[in-house]
Structure formats: structure tokens, C-alpha cells
Motif scaffolding. Structure first.
Motif, short mmCIF file in Angstrom:
data_model
loop_
_atom_site.label_atom_id
_atom_site.label_comp_id
_atom_site.label_asym_id
_atom_site.label_seq_id
_atom_site.Cartn_x
_atom_site.Cartn_y
_atom_site.Cartn_z
N HIS A 33 0.91 -1.05 0.09
CA HIS A 33 -0.05 -0.06 -0.20
C HIS A 33 0.77 1.18 0.12
CE1 HIS A 33 -3.59 2.27 1.36
NE2 HIS A 33 -2.50 2.96 1.58
N HIS A 37 2.09 4.52 -2.83
CA HIS A 37 2.10 5.97 -2.68
C HIS A 37 3.50 6.47 -3.02
CE1 HIS A 37 -1.83 6.33 -1.09
NE2 HIS A 37 -1.54 5.64 0.20
N TYR A 62 -11.43 10.64 2.26
CA TYR A 62 -10.27 9.75 2.44
C TYR A 62 -10.36 8.59 1.69
CZ TYR A 62 -6.72 6.88 4.51
OH TYR A 62 -5.74 5.93 4.69
N GLU A 68 -6.04 6.74 -3.02
CA GLU A 68 -6.18 5.71 -1.81
C GLU A 68 -6.62 4.27 -2.44
OE1 GLU A 68 -5.02 4.98 0.97
OE2 GLU A 68 -4.22 7.21 1.11
N ALA A 71 -3.94 2.57 -4.15
CA ALA A 71 -2.95 2.02 -2.99
C ALA A 71 -3.57 0.64 -2.42
CB ALA A 71 -2.77 3.06 -2.02
ZN LIG Z 1 -2.90 5.20 1.72
#
Ligand SMILES: [Zn+2]
Length: 87
Positions: A33, A37, A62, A68, A71
Motif C-alpha cells: 500500500h 504511494h 479519504y 487511496e 493503493a
Molecule cells: Zn494510503
């Protein structure tokens, strides 16, 4: 119940809070993950990533922020660690 630590990526450095390096590295999904990023930073640059991240969080929140979402998808992708060196 163990409180999971958090990680924050700034450029090519993963900053851990409430988790040790060993705890982090033994959690493969978590490493993938954060590696995703790191690659997003590489792609967009430091400022480019941060601007995108903040904008997308403001717009989608978020969890649904596309950076995200990507990820979380990468958590199941062994190939994401290619080109990533952990020192
Ligand atoms: Zn993240």
C-alpha cells in the motif's frame, strides 16, 4: 485489541507512527500500500502528489480518494514492489 499504527509517505520516505519498522515490514499488504504511494510521488512529484491528494480528499473523502483506491488495490499486487528498494 491492538491499535494499528499509521504510516505517512512523504516523497520516498515512509514515516511510521505507533508501529515499528519490523511490524510494518512483516505486513506485506501494508508495505505494498505504502509502496504504491511512493510510486505516486514518483509519478506526480512531491508538490503534484500533495496537491492531488488534498484536492481528491476534499472532493471524494479519504476512503474514495483515487490515490487511496489505487493503493488499496496494490495491496494484492506483488508487482508493486518492483523498483522499490527498502533500506
Ligand atoms: Zn494510503
Amino acid at each position: 485489541m491492538r491499535v494499528k499504527g499509521v504510516a505517512m509517505v512523504l516523497g520516498r520516505t515512509i514515516h511510521l507512527h505507533g508501529a515499528s519498522r519490523l511490524e510494518f515490514l512483516s505486513n506485506t499488504a501494508w508495505v505494498r500500500h505504502e509502496a504504491c504511494h511512493v510510486k505516486q510521488y514518483r509519478e506526480y512529484g512531491m508538490i503534484g502528489f500533495l496537491v492531488r491528494y488534498l484536492f481528491q480528499c476534499a472532493r471524494w473523502g479519504y476512503y474514495d480518494n483515487p490515490l487511496e483506491v489505487a493503493a488499496r488495490k496494490a495491496e494484492a499486487d506483488p508487482g508493486i514492489l518492483e523498483g522499490i528498494e527498502i533500506i
